[in-house]
Design a protein around this motif. Structure first.
Motif, PDB file in Angstrom:
ATOM      1  N   UNK A 198      32.483 -14.568  41.022  1.00 31.87           N
ATOM      2  CA  UNK A 198      32.049 -13.958  42.277  1.00 31.87           C
ATOM      3  C   UNK A 198      31.818 -12.456  42.103  1.00 31.87           C
ATOM      4  N   UNK A 199      32.681 -11.822  41.315  1.00 29.81           N
ATOM      5  CA  UNK A 199      32.485 -10.402  41.001  1.00 29.81           C
ATOM      6  C   UNK A 199      31.148 -10.211  40.293  1.00 29.81           C
ATOM      7  N   UNK A 200      30.878 -11.078  39.320  1.00 28.03           N
ATOM      8  CA  UNK A 200      29.623 -11.000  38.576  1.00 28.03           C
ATOM      9  C   UNK A 200      28.440 -11.118  39.531  1.00 28.03           C
ATOM     10  N   UNK A 201      28.466 -12.125  40.392  1.00 24.75           N
ATOM     11  CA  UNK A 201      27.331 -12.371  41.280  1.00 24.75           C
ATOM     12  C   UNK A 201      27.204 -11.282  42.351  1.00 24.75           C
ATOM     13  N   UNK A 202      28.330 -10.765  42.839  1.00 21.35           N
ATOM     14  CA  UNK A 202      28.257  -9.695  43.838  1.00 21.35           C
ATOM     15  C   UNK A 202      27.671  -8.421  43.228  1.00 21.35           C
ATOM     16  N   UNK A 213      24.105  -6.542  44.089  1.00 22.54           N
ATOM     17  CA  UNK A 213      23.960  -5.110  44.352  1.00 22.54           C
ATOM     18  C   UNK A 213      22.805  -4.515  43.540  1.00 22.54           C
ATOM     19  N   UNK A 214      22.642  -4.997  42.311  1.00 22.09           N
ATOM     20  CA  UNK A 214      21.535  -4.510  41.492  1.00 22.09           C
ATOM     21  C   UNK A 214      20.190  -4.942  42.080  1.00 22.09           C
ATOM     22  N   UNK A 252      27.020   3.412  46.049  1.00 20.18           N
ATOM     23  CA  UNK A 252      27.556   2.083  46.332  1.00 20.18           C
ATOM     24  C   UNK A 252      27.867   1.307  45.056  1.00 20.18           C
ATOM     25  N   UNK A 253      27.245   1.717  43.949  1.00 15.55           N
ATOM     26  CA  UNK A 253      27.444   1.008  42.691  1.00 15.55           C
ATOM     27  C   UNK A 253      28.609   1.566  41.877  1.00 15.55           C
TER      28      UNK A 253
END
Length: 200
Positions: A46-50, A54-55, A67-68
């Motif tokens: 989920x961290x990867x996909x979130x 964002x990208x 934000x990144x």
């Protein structure tokens, strides 16, 4: 193995277009990381996909650099240690997370060379996978020729060519980003041919 450089083409793109290119590569790498996570219980898909979302949002102008910034430490915390896992899957998973970290850094500080590095790393991941899974006995020129003629390698190059051709000729719009995301998902099949159902 020496992999082709896409720097000259990438250097003609603006930073959002470059991030779109990087995000597409990462999207196609995601199943490799997810399979590793399911086998080892290490990491956070989920961290990867979130972070990947964002990208995509950054490429479309919906997120700013600030934000990144907070995501980088979390991403780096979830990069697997290759030495800690006695299985091949740690290598493509680590490559995926390293590429995610590189892409985040590119969003914060644009770099054509870094985006080129993401593209080359994905090709190296394919090469390592083919050597491990199909031709462990080959090395040197024979191995390089085998890799460069393999459908997985050629498909990735075709994927890059299609992305770069589209990004260079067409203005980046939300509808185009949606099309590129669909292309990159590749029916949830990675550039190694790994297919896995998306997390619910």
């Amino acid at each position: 193995m020496k992999t082709p450089s896409f720097f000259s083409t990438l250097d003609t793109l603006n930073p959002p277009q470059q991030i779109c290119f990087a995000a597409a590569i990462l999207t196609r790498s995601a199943p490799n990381y997810q399979l590793f996570l399911e086998l080892t219980q290490f990491g956070d898909i989920q961290l990867f996909r979130q972070a990947l979302n964002l990208l995509w949002d950054f490429a479309s102008g919906q997120q700013n650099q600030a934000a990144l910034e907070k995501w980088l430490p979390q991403i780096e915390q979830h990069i697997p240690d290759r030495e800690a896992f006695d299985m091949y899957g740690v290598h493509p998973a680590t490559d995926a997370m390293l590429s995610l970290s590189m892409a985040m850094n590119c969003a914060l500080s644009p770099s054509s060379e870094e985006v080129d590095g993401i593209a080359q790393l994905a090709l190296k991941t394919i090469g390592q996978f083919l050597k491990y899974s199909e031709v462990p006995e080959l090395k040197g020129t024979e191995l390089q020729q085998y890799i460069e003629q393999h459908p997985l390698y050629l498909q990735q190059l075709d994927f890059y060519d299609e992305l770069l051709d589209t990004l260079a000729k067409v203005k980046l719009t939300p509808s185009l980003i949606k099309e590129i995301k669909t292309l990159a998902r590749n029916d949830e099949t990675s550039h190694l041919g790994i297919s896995i159902s998306e997390e619910k």
